[in-house]
Design a protein around this motif. Structure first.
Motif, PDB file in Angstrom:
ATOM      1  N   ALA A   1      -0.717  -2.943   9.107  1.00  9.64           N
ATOM      2  CA  ALA A   1       0.539  -3.208   8.217  1.00  9.64           C
ATOM      3  C   ALA A   1       0.199  -1.767   6.939  1.00  9.64           C
ATOM      4  O   ALA A   1       1.053  -1.363   5.662  1.00  9.64           O
ATOM      5  CB  ALA A   1       1.053  -4.161   8.148  1.00  9.64           C
ATOM      6  N   SER A   2      -1.150  -2.858   5.981  1.00 16.26           N
ATOM      7  CA  SER A   2      -1.508  -2.361   4.890  1.00 16.26           C
ATOM      8  C   SER A   2      -2.843  -2.628   4.640  1.00 16.26           C
ATOM      9  O   SER A   2      -3.554  -3.062   5.672  1.00 16.26           O
ATOM     10  CB  SER A   2      -0.377  -3.647   3.697  1.00 16.26           C
ATOM     11  N   ASP A   3      -3.543  -2.326   3.051  1.00 18.02           N
ATOM     12  CA  ASP A   3      -4.650  -2.797   2.579  1.00 18.02           C
ATOM     13  C   ASP A   3      -5.388  -3.737   2.620  1.00 18.02           C
ATOM     14  O   ASP A   3      -5.546  -4.558   2.395  1.00 18.02           O
ATOM     15  CB  ASP A   3      -5.344  -1.334   2.792  1.00 18.02           C
ATOM     16  N   HIS A   4      -3.736  -5.056   2.471  1.00 22.11           N
ATOM     17  CA  HIS A   4      -3.997  -6.216   1.610  1.00 22.11           C
ATOM     18  C   HIS A   4      -3.568  -7.007   2.564  1.00 22.11           C
ATOM     19  O   HIS A   4      -2.938  -6.281   3.452  1.00 22.11           O
ATOM     20  CB  HIS A   4      -3.109  -6.366   0.369  1.00 22.11           C
ATOM     21  N   PHE A   5      -3.948  -8.278   3.147  1.00 22.29           N
ATOM     22  CA  PHE A   5      -3.206  -9.394   3.702  1.00 22.29           C
ATOM     23  C   PHE A   5      -2.095  -9.924   3.152  1.00 22.29           C
ATOM     24  O   PHE A   5      -1.706  -9.930   1.357  1.00 22.29           O
ATOM     25  CB  PHE A   5      -4.049 -10.388   4.474  1.00 22.29           C
ATOM     26  N   PRO A   6      -1.083 -10.006   3.566  1.00 21.02           N
ATOM     27  CA  PRO A   6       0.215 -11.404   2.944  1.00 21.02           C
ATOM     28  C   PRO A   6      -0.393 -12.338   2.383  1.00 21.02           C
ATOM     29  O   PRO A   6      -0.837 -13.059   3.671  1.00 21.02           O
ATOM     30  CB  PRO A   6       1.714 -10.307   3.892  1.00 21.02           C
TER      31      PRO A   6
ATOM     32  N   HIS B   1       0.950  -1.252   0.091  1.00 19.16           N
ATOM     33  CA  HIS B   1      -0.120   0.147   0.349  1.00 19.16           C
ATOM     34  C   HIS B   1       0.879   1.201   0.528  1.00 19.16           C
ATOM     35  O   HIS B   1       0.642   1.751   0.769  1.00 19.16           O
ATOM     36  CB  HIS B   1      -1.330   0.169   0.783  1.00 19.16           C
ATOM     37  N   GLY B   2       1.743   0.981  -0.615  1.00 18.15           N
ATOM     38  CA  GLY B   2       2.822   2.797  -0.553  1.00 18.15           C
ATOM     39  C   GLY B   2       3.528   2.672   0.280  1.00 18.15           C
ATOM     40  O   GLY B   2       4.326   3.625   0.721  1.00 18.15           O
ATOM     41  N   GLN B   3       3.330   2.385   1.577  1.00 18.96           N
ATOM     42  CA  GLN B   3       4.098   1.962   2.837  1.00 18.96           C
ATOM     43  C   GLN B   3       3.737   3.336   3.327  1.00 18.96           C
ATOM     44  O   GLN B   3       3.766   4.441   4.028  1.00 18.96           O
ATOM     45  CB  GLN B   3       5.454   2.422   2.728  1.00 18.96           C
ATOM     46  N   ARG B   4       2.155   3.385   2.900  1.00 19.70           N
ATOM     47  CA  ARG B   4       1.100   4.282   3.899  1.00 19.70           C
ATOM     48  C   ARG B   4       0.522   4.041   5.651  1.00 19.70           C
ATOM     49  O   ARG B   4       0.113   5.112   5.836  1.00 19.70           O
ATOM     50  CB  ARG B   4      -0.039   5.087   2.757  1.00 19.70           C
ATOM     51  N   ASP B   5       0.911   3.089   5.239  1.00 18.75           N
ATOM     52  CA  ASP B   5      -0.171   2.675   6.789  1.00 18.75           C
ATOM     53  C   ASP B   5       0.637   2.335   7.746  1.00 18.75           C
ATOM     54  O   ASP B   5       2.221   3.392   7.816  1.00 18.75           O
ATOM     55  CB  ASP B   5      -0.979   1.464   6.047  1.00 18.75           C
ATOM     56  N   ASP B   6       1.368   1.338   8.913  1.00 13.68           N
ATOM     57  CA  ASP B   6       1.929   1.524  10.202  1.00 13.68           C
ATOM     58  C   ASP B   6       3.548   0.396   9.693  1.00 13.68           C
ATOM     59  O   ASP B   6       3.441  -0.289   9.297  1.00 13.68           O
ATOM     60  CB  ASP B   6       1.564   0.407  10.913  1.00 13.68           C
ATOM     61  N   THR B   7       4.583   1.434   8.810  1.00  7.95           N
ATOM     62  CA  THR B   7       5.699   0.354   8.837  1.00  7.95           C
ATOM     63  C   THR B   7       5.986  -0.008   9.380  1.00  7.95           C
ATOM     64  O   THR B   7       6.862  -1.314   9.391  1.00  7.95           O
ATOM     65  CB  THR B   7       6.041   1.656   8.011  1.00  7.95           C
ATOM     66  N   ALA B   8       6.281   0.019  10.573  1.00  6.35           N
ATOM     67  CA  ALA B   8       6.947  -0.948  11.481  1.00  6.35           C
ATOM     68  C   ALA B   8       5.664  -1.994  12.180  1.00  6.35           C
ATOM     69  O   ALA B   8       7.042  -3.035  11.840  1.00  6.35           O
ATOM     70  CB  ALA B   8       7.004  -0.527  13.657  1.00  6.35           C
ATOM     71  N   ALA B   9       4.956  -2.165  12.003  1.00  9.57           N
ATOM     72  CA  ALA B   9       4.428  -3.113  12.097  1.00  9.57           C
ATOM     73  C   ALA B   9       4.534  -3.930  10.786  1.00  9.57           C
ATOM     74  O   ALA B   9       4.627  -5.135  10.771  1.00  9.57           O
ATOM     75  CB  ALA B   9       2.810  -3.029  12.433  1.00  9.57           C
TER      76      ALA B   9
ATOM     77  N   VAL C   1      -2.944 -17.372   4.783  1.00  9.73           N
ATOM     78  CA  VAL C   1      -3.196 -15.070   4.284  1.00  9.73           C
ATOM     79  C   VAL C   1      -3.076 -14.936   5.469  1.00  9.73           C
ATOM     80  O   VAL C   1      -3.551 -15.341   6.149  1.00  9.73           O
ATOM     81  CB  VAL C   1      -4.467 -15.509   3.803  1.00  9.73           C
ATOM     82  N   LEU C   2      -2.087 -14.230   6.048  1.00  3.19           N
ATOM     83  CA  LEU C   2      -1.836 -13.903   7.107  1.00  3.19           C
ATOM     84  C   LEU C   2      -2.767 -13.257   7.614  1.00  3.19           C
ATOM     85  O   LEU C   2      -2.550 -11.794   7.630  1.00  3.19           O
ATOM     86  CB  LEU C   2      -0.505 -13.325   7.392  1.00  3.19           C
ATOM     87  N   ASP C   3      -3.557 -13.059   8.410  1.00  2.00           N
ATOM     88  CA  ASP C   3      -4.497 -11.891   9.191  1.00  2.00           C
ATOM     89  C   ASP C   3      -4.603 -11.586  10.934  1.00  2.00           C
ATOM     90  O   ASP C   3      -5.144 -12.923  11.448  1.00  2.00           O
ATOM     91  CB  ASP C   3      -6.104 -12.646   9.004  1.00  2.00           C
ATOM     92  N   THR C   4      -3.685 -11.270  10.960  1.00  2.00           N
ATOM     93  CA  THR C   4      -3.436 -10.719  12.554  1.00  2.00           C
ATOM     94  C   THR C   4      -3.758  -8.767  12.679  1.00  2.00           C
ATOM     95  O   THR C   4      -4.041  -8.619  11.868  1.00  2.00           O
ATOM     96  CB  THR C   4      -2.291 -10.964  13.067  1.00  2.00           C
ATOM     97  N   PRO C   5      -4.049  -9.250  14.663  1.00  2.94           N
ATOM     98  CA  PRO C   5      -3.780  -7.578  14.178  1.00  2.94           C
ATOM     99  C   PRO C   5      -2.721  -6.590  13.827  1.00  2.94           C
ATOM    100  O   PRO C   5      -2.869  -5.138  13.532  1.00  2.94           O
ATOM    101  CB  PRO C   5      -3.390  -7.208  16.206  1.00  2.94           C
ATOM    102  N   LEU C   6      -1.722  -7.105  13.385  1.00  2.00           N
ATOM    103  CA  LEU C   6      -0.383  -6.682  12.540  1.00  2.00           C
ATOM    104  C   LEU C   6      -0.514  -6.235  11.263  1.00  2.00           C
ATOM    105  O   LEU C   6      -0.785  -5.115  11.409  1.00  2.00           O
ATOM    106  CB  LEU C   6       0.618  -7.058  13.272  1.00  2.00           C
ATOM    107  N   THR C   7      -1.172  -7.348  10.528  1.00  2.00           N
ATOM    108  CA  THR C   7      -1.212  -7.295   9.011  1.00  2.00           C
ATOM    109  C   THR C   7      -2.094  -5.900   9.192  1.00  2.00           C
ATOM    110  O   THR C   7      -2.503  -5.640   8.009  1.00  2.00           O
ATOM    111  CB  THR C   7      -1.964  -8.419   9.068  1.00  2.00           C
ATOM    112  N   ARG C   8      -3.415  -6.015   9.872  1.00  2.00           N
ATOM    113  CA  ARG C   8      -4.270  -4.907   9.729  1.00  2.00           C
ATOM    114  C   ARG C   8      -4.070  -3.379  10.010  1.00  2.00           C
ATOM    115  O   ARG C   8      -4.696  -3.159   9.459  1.00  2.00           O
ATOM    116  CB  ARG C   8      -5.860  -5.294  10.250  1.00  2.00           C
TER     117      ARG C   8
END
Length: 234
Positions: A218-223, A16-24, A209-216
């Motif tokens: 980190a981006s708008d897509h799940f890894p 997502h262009g690193q527009r979210d939580d980059t530490a997460a 598909v990693l659905d965790t509090p961190l992935t939510r």
């Protein structure tokens, strides 16, 4: 069950262009210790080389290919993987639309197994996607080694572009019987638009598909995380 071949862990991630939580984002990637990360919406503008290297370092990886020449598609690898060749493609521009492209890298892992990794991000315009998919597929079929291809296809299984890219390849989610796992969006998961395909000679050991509090965060897509076994005679 023991699977023959050389193990390889691959993560495909629209960041997502690193527009979210980059530490997460960094914590998510480091937490799964991938050998290869296929990034969509990576750095593609001013100081893209530095930004790509910084992103890779935050993951504990190095840049293999991509960035501006592939319009934000970025291939990252661990030091376990040796890159022997790279190339990038830009799809033809439709006036008024965003440029799209793809990145490719020929690799060797553990000095034993060769593979070609590819990443792309197709248009949101359904009129553009099939043509882009055909170009991406042409490159995949010309690859010198067994292919691992990941993309944000911006459409779901069975649609025109997805069908083109999937032809004669294994959909890792289907192989692992996890095609019900949705990848977009993190805020309201309704679609599987992020895919990872492999050459039939490559064994899919696991898929998630990693659905965790961190992935939510980190981006708008799940890894998408896939464990593979590569043939040593390809």
């Amino acid at each position: 069950m023991t699977h023959p071949g050389v193990p390889l862990r691959v993560l495909s991630y629209n960041v997502h262009g690193q527009r979210d939580d980059t530490a997460a984002l960094a914590e998510v990637v480091r937490g799964v210790s991938p050998d290869v990360v296929i990034v969509q919406e990576g750095p593609r503008r001013f100081r893209w080389r530095t930004k790509s290297a910084t992103l890779a370092a935050s993951f504990g990886l190095v840049v293999a290919a991509g960035g501006l020449p592939s319009l934000g598609n970025l291939l990252l690898t661990s030091l376990r993987v040796r890159v022997t060749g790279t190339r990038c493609r830009r799809f033809p521009l439709t006036p008024g639309r965003h440029l799209r492209g793809a990145a490719y890298a020929d690799c060797v892992v553990d000095a034993a197994a060769r593979f070609t990794v590819a990443g792309s991000h197709l248009s949101t315009d359904p009129a553009e996607r099939p043509g882009q998919a055909e170009l991406f597929k042409r490159d995949l079929e010309a690859a010198a080694h067994p292919v691992i291809a990941a993309a944000d296809l911006n459409e779901e299984p069975g649609a025109a572009a997805w069908t083109v890219v999937a032809r004669r390849l294994t959909d890792a989610a289907v192989a692992a019987d996890r095609a019900d796992r949705l990848t977009y969006s993190c805020a309201d998961p309704r679609r599987r638009i992020d895919a990872l395909f492999v050459d039939p000679r490559i064994t899919v050991v696991d898929y998630d598909v990693l659905d965790t509090p961190l992935t939510r965060r980190a981006s708008d897509h799940f890894p998408v995380l896939v464990d593979l076994r590569l043939p040593t005679d390809a």
